[in-house]
Write an enzyme that holds these catalytic residues in place. Structure first.
Site, PDB file in Angstrom:
ATOM      1  N   ASP A 132       3.806  -2.789   4.190  1.00 49.62           N
ATOM      2  CA  ASP A 132       3.074  -4.047   4.146  1.00 49.62           C
ATOM      3  C   ASP A 132       1.996  -4.126   5.053  1.00 49.62           C
ATOM      4  OD1 ASP A 132       2.354  -6.672   4.412  1.00 49.62           O
ATOM      5  OD2 ASP A 132       4.704  -7.419   4.720  1.00 49.62           O
ATOM      6  N   HIS A 133       0.637  -4.402   4.143  1.00 49.56           N
ATOM      7  CA  HIS A 133      -0.474  -4.132   4.889  1.00 49.56           C
ATOM      8  C   HIS A 133      -0.966  -5.116   5.919  1.00 49.56           C
ATOM      9  CE1 HIS A 133      -4.434  -2.486   5.572  1.00 49.56           C
ATOM     10  NE2 HIS A 133      -4.501  -1.409   4.511  1.00 49.56           N
ATOM     11  N   ARG A 134       0.022  -6.234   5.948  1.00 44.23           N
ATOM     12  CA  ARG A 134      -0.303  -7.286   6.850  1.00 44.23           C
ATOM     13  C   ARG A 134       0.063  -6.960   8.167  1.00 44.23           C
ATOM     14  NH1 ARG A 134       3.494 -11.802   4.224  1.00 44.23           N
ATOM     15  NH2 ARG A 134       4.806  -9.915   4.136  1.00 44.23           N
TER      16      ARG A 134
ATOM     17  N   VAL B 151       0.998  -1.007  -0.118  1.00 49.53           N
ATOM     18  CA  VAL B 151      -0.052   0.049  -0.031  1.00 49.53           C
ATOM     19  C   VAL B 151       0.985   1.163  -0.148  1.00 49.53           C
ATOM     20  CG1 VAL B 151      -1.623   1.578   1.155  1.00 49.53           C
ATOM     21  CG2 VAL B 151      -2.010  -0.986   1.193  1.00 49.53           C
TER      22      VAL B 151
END
Length: 497
Positions: free
Chosen positions: A468-470, A294
């Site tokens: 990192d959208h995790r 993102v």
């Protein structure tokens, strides 16, 4: 009696499988000592010199420069028997090596340990500069330093000039099969009014002397398909510069490179995918298809920051270091990471854990003649502003000189990519593998801006944060980017962090 030993290409990094031999630093018939550099090898991470594990006489070089060799394959044969003069190791180092389980480079001792780098085995000589292949000529070499043209390493005020030993026309190049090898070729220079006589060789295509050019310029010309033997050098002593290569490329009558025949004009050029570029490509593909990226953007008025930069540059604490806009961005990121530690983390898929790092190993993406590398400053958060400025200067200078070591590119936790130096406003950077965030810093421009109710010219830049959208959700990413922007807009905000 001959006692031949073969030195196998070691793993000089972390699990590397191959390396490219850039140049040989010795030739057949040379006498070498333990730990004397034999060749320069480019791996997926860095260019390194391989030291000799044996003392003796070189009998065979098993690969030509430019060849990619698998780790574990023999690359050179050395005769350690006969009357070859080998430095006699003292009993103390030998005993210490036995006690610590060390052995000669590339060999496995009784404890099962294989030594692969300088320092693992007993050193039998005193610390000294790299041995010269031609002792008599080396003794007459001029030692006055000269500044190589900035064009050798590209333009830009960030790039410091490189010092080199002035070439001596009396130094003869060391040859392997008719080709000058490694630094011996670079040390060779012609007299002011005399051209060197061509050297003949039975091997096809090896009759001419190798053109004078620094390794980054050679790589640049190779990538563009330019034959350096057709280029006239305008640098000191006839050295071919990057500008000379550009001029040759712009000339429509430039001969086609080997393998393309005699045609001129438009042509396709094939560039082998190897070394740093191959590693970078694989890492970026893996990152792009593993971590859900993102990217968020923020435009910032940095007029106050630029004024502070001018004042700080006059401070005695910062004398001798470069106070660049990148320094402020790095400091702002470090302060914001302290407030939002989850940004400085990694996703461990195997353990199904998020690793929140205690130290910020700040990576700086650097464009080099060998490709993109991302060395990092270990535990950058503990450094003062002056120390951080010095670390940034050293990091970029080392990277541009192609001397970054594998250890300096491992263990990064968060990265900055300064696209502004290329005049670019912003971008959507791809995460460095193993990291959860990367900040792109764009060019600083004079732009119309609403300031105190009026439209006036201000210093403005754009930031882009990929994450990192995790690990980092939209709120955390937005707060982190807003904090970095606030620190750049008003550096005094750092007092409340």
């Amino acid at each position: 009696m001959a006692d031949l030993r073969q030195f196998k290409l070691p793993d000089v990094g972390e699990g590397l499988t191959e390396g490219e031999i850039l140049s040989w630093l010795v030739a057949v018939g040379d006498t070498v000592t333990v730990n004397q550099p034999l060749c320069e090898v480019e791996t997926a991470k860095a260019a390194v010199e391989l030291p000799s594990p044996f003392a003796g006489t070189v009998t065979e070089l098993l690969f030509e420069p430019g060849t990619t060799v698998d780790v574990g394959a023999p690359i050179i044969t050395i005769d350690i028997g006969g009357d070859a003069p080998a430095a006699a190791p003292s009993a103390a180092p030998a005993a210490a090596a036995e006690a610590t389980g060390s052995g000669l480079i590339g060999e496995t001792n009784a404890n099962g340990r294989t030594a692969v780098l300088v320092g693992y085995g007993p050193r039998s000589t005193e610390a000294r500069r790299r041995p010269r292949r031609n002792g008599a000529a080396a003794a007459t070499r001029a030692t006055a330093p000269q500044v190589l043209p900035e064009a050798d390493y590209g333009s830009g005020s960030d790039r410091p000039p490189l010092l080199a030993t002035a070439p001596d026309a009396t130094v003869k190049p060391v040859r392997h099969g008719g080709l000058e090898t490694g630094r011996a070729a670079e040390a060779h220079a012609t007299a002011a009014d005399a051209a060197p006589a061509p050297v003949t060789s039975s091997a096809p295509g090896r009759g001419a002397l190798r053109p004078l050019a620094k390794p980054p310029v050679r790589k640049y010309a190779k990538d563009l398909g330019i034959d350096l033997s057709t280029v006239t050098g305008t640098g000191a002593g006839g050295v071919i510069t990057r500008a000379d290569v550009d001029a040759a490329l712009a000339t429509p009558t430039s001969p086609a490179p080997s393998g393309f025949g005699a045609e001129t004009g438009n042509r396709d050029t094939r560039i082998p995918i190897k070394g740093v570029r191959k590693h970078t490509a694989a890492a970026m593909v893996a990152s792009a298809f593993t971590a859900p990226h993102v990217t968020e953007f923020l435009t910032v008025d940095v007029t106050r920051m630029m004024k502070l930069r001018e004042r700080l540059a006059l401070r005695p604490e910062l004398a001798g270091v470069k106070v660049s806009p990148l320094l402020f961005v790095a400091k702002a990121l470090l302060l914001a990471a302290g407030r939002h530690p989850m940004v400085n983390s990694s996703w461990d898929e195997a353990a199904q854990e998020i690793v929140v790092h205690g130290a910020v190993n700040l990576g700086i993406a650097a464009a080099t003649p060998r490709g993109l590398v991302v060395p990092n400053i270990k535990d950058a958060g503990r450094l003062s502003l002056a120390e951080l400025a010095g670390a940034l200067t050293d990091l970029t200078a080392t990277a541009r000189a192609g001397k970054t070591q594998p250890a300096e590119m491992s263990g990064g936790t968060i990265t900055i990519t300064n696209v502004g130096v290329f005049g670019v406003d912003t971008g959507t950077p791809i995460l460095n593998p193993g990291e959860s965030a990367i900040l792109a810093f764009g060019a600083i421009r004079d732009m119309p801006w609403v300031h105190k109710g009026k439209v006036v010219p201000r210093k403005v830049t754009q930031l882009a944060l990929s994450f990192d959208h995790r690990i980092i959700d939209g709120e955390l990413g937005s707060r982190f980017l807003a904090d970095v922007g606030a620190l750049l807009h008003d550096p005094g905000t750092a007092l409340v962090f």
